[in-house]
Design an enzyme around this catalytic site. Structure first.
Site, PDB file in Angstrom:
ATOM      1  CG  ASN A 158      -0.222  -0.316   2.500  1.00  0.00           C
ATOM      2  OD1 ASN A 158       0.414  -1.366   2.616  1.00  0.00           O
ATOM      3  ND2 ASN A 158      -0.317   0.562   3.471  1.00  0.00           N
ATOM      4  CD  GLN A 186      -3.777   0.002  -1.318  1.00  0.00           C
ATOM      5  OE1 GLN A 186      -4.059   0.563  -2.382  1.00  0.00           O
ATOM      6  NE2 GLN A 186      -4.077   0.550  -0.152  1.00  0.00           N
ATOM      7  CB  SER A 206     -11.420  -2.798   1.740  1.00  0.00           C
ATOM      8  OG  SER A 206     -11.870  -2.710   3.048  1.00  0.00           O
ATOM      9  N   GLY A 207     -14.073  -2.743  -0.208  1.00  0.00           N
ATOM     10  CA  GLY A 207     -14.706  -2.057  -1.331  1.00  0.00           C
ATOM     11  C   GLY A 207     -14.252  -0.623  -1.537  1.00  0.00           C
ATOM     12  CG  HIS A 208     -12.554   1.903   1.707  1.00  0.00           C
ATOM     13  ND1 HIS A 208     -11.537   2.804   1.866  1.00  0.00           N
ATOM     14  CD2 HIS A 208     -12.235   0.829   2.459  1.00  0.00           C
ATOM     15  CE1 HIS A 208     -10.630   2.293   2.711  1.00  0.00           C
ATOM     16  NE2 HIS A 208     -11.042   1.098   3.081  1.00  0.00           N
ATOM     17  CB  CYS A 332      -3.103   3.007   9.449  1.00  0.00           C
ATOM     18  SG  CYS A 332      -4.284   2.299   8.343  1.00  0.00           S
TER      19      CYS A 332
END
Ligand code: PLP
Length: 393
Positions: A158, A186, A206-208, A332
């Site tokens: 990422n 990613q 993850s969808g977002h 993060c």
């Protein structure tokens, strides 16, 4: 003017996805578990269709008329999917208590492994990466023991975008009697993914990250593996993941998967070329700039650079004044003054690992955006270097 180049942190919901979701935020509010009336059945069908769409994105097969949930389970996010695979390792790999992972995994994997170490007596072996962020499959092979339950190595990093040889590592894991997990968050929607070609047992997304809303993710589990639930309760997801379905989110993720599949062949090469143009423009304009990560074995949309004598965070703040939104690493890690564990793992010294800037392009990033960034970033780096007491030019 605003140029958003932090798409590895999250992406916006695109109109096609919003339109697909809207009915399920309005009149079609039924619960997919309510099978006895049409409103519930409509929601159930929508979830099933989304499962097909996500399965296609991952190269997973689900029979079209399959009402029972198989292989692709909806979760709340990639973090939950990773936790599910790693925390429930003891229930699948009976008695085995060893995990092999890489030094550049996201905290969603690394801290879950640390949790297993602390609370379940697992041993965790973290294999290093080379200076471009590549895991050496031979290092994974060396780390395996008869006790290894899981190998977890991401598809794409990422922060620097480096792509790992996941298929090769999966084959090694299997030869050693371990199951293979990969965090593909990613890579999903950016490059073709095929769980069969990768040979993985578990894959998290993850969808977002590809234009679905936040709050929905998925876990692929290979046929024949029964992964007990992490979240217990009702019988949703064929008794594998309890909790009332996030129908609108799931529908959005399905649509986003479909759009990403349809556009990948045009978007990916365009992004790949824009990243090269960005690197060429930035490196021509400033001395002492370095590229982090692998220049070719990478996902199309990430460029990570560092400038000697210019703190990444300081550059980000100045770019924000010009409407350019980028990050210095993972979302993060931002706000955290520690140097990125990914850059440190690439062998970048502590003092230099603070200086990185991650540009992550989106599906709608244009050549005009990139030219603007090439104009503004070197100017702002110069301003910061001019103020620095340590920068010697
Ligand atoms: N893994 C990787 C590689 C990521 O980049 C991210 C988010 O940035 C995550 C896991 C966590 O994803 P989520 O916050 O959607 O659970």
């Amino acid at each position: 003017m605003s140029i958003y180049l932090d798409n590895a942190a999250t992406t916006g919901v695109i109109p096609e996805v919003r339109d697909a979701m809207l009915p399920f935020l309005n009149d079609d509010f039924g619960n997919p578990s309510s099978k006895h009336y049409d409103l519930g059945r409509r929601a159930r069908r929508a979830v099933m269709e989304a499962r097909q769409q996500v399965a296609k994105l991952l190269g997973a097969e689900i029979p079209a008329d399959e009402d029972r949930v198989r292989n692709v389970y909806f979760t709340a996010c990639d973090t939950e999917s990773n936790n599910w695979v790693i925390q429930n390792a003891p229930l699948v790999a009976k008695g085995k208590k060893h995990i092999v992972t890489s030094a550049i995994e996201h905290p969603a994997v690394l801290t879950t492994c640390a949790f297993m170490e602390k609370h379940y007596g697992f041993k965790v072996t973290v294999v290093p990466v080379d200076s471009t962020g590549l895991v050496d499959p031979a290092a994974v092979e060396k780390a395996l023991t008869p006790e290894t339950a899981r190998v977890s190595v991401m598809v794409a990093n990422n922060e620097v975008g480096t792509l790992q040889p996941v298929a090769e590592i999966a084959a090694i894991a299997h030869r050693g009697g371990a199951l293979m997990h990969t965090d593909a968050v990613q890579a999903a929607g950016k490059i073709p993914l095929d769980v069969k070609a990768l040979g993985v047992d578990f894959l998290s997304i993850s969808g977002h990250k590809f234009h679905a809303p936040k709050g929905v993710g998925a876990l692929y589990v290979a046929p024949g593996i029964d992964l007990p639930p992490l979240i217990h309760g009702g019988g949703q997801e064929n008794n594998h993941r309890a909790g009332t379905y996030n129908v609108a989110g799931i529908v959005g993720m399905g649509k986003a998967a479909e759009v990403a599949m349809a556009e990948m062949a045009t978007v990916a090469p365009r992004q790949f070329a824009l990243v090269e143009r960005l690197w060429q423009g930035l490196s021509a304009a400033s001395p002492k700039i370095h590229r982090n990560g692998h220049p070719e074995k990478r996902i199309p949309n990430i460029l990570n650079v560092r400038y000697d004598g210019a703190e990444g965070e300081a550059v980000l703040l100045r770019l924000d004044m010009f409407g350019i939104q980028v990050s210095s690493g993972s979302a993060c890690a931002t706000g955290d003054i520690k140097a990125s564990h990914v850059l440190l793992a690439l062998g970048i010294p502590q003092e230099d690992a603070h200086g990185s800037i991650r540009f992550s392009l989106g599906r709608d990033t244009t050549a005009v955006d990139i030219e603007k960034v090439i104009e503004v970033v070197p100017q702002q780096v110069r301003v910061i270097r001019d103020m620095s007491v340590t920068w010697k030019g």
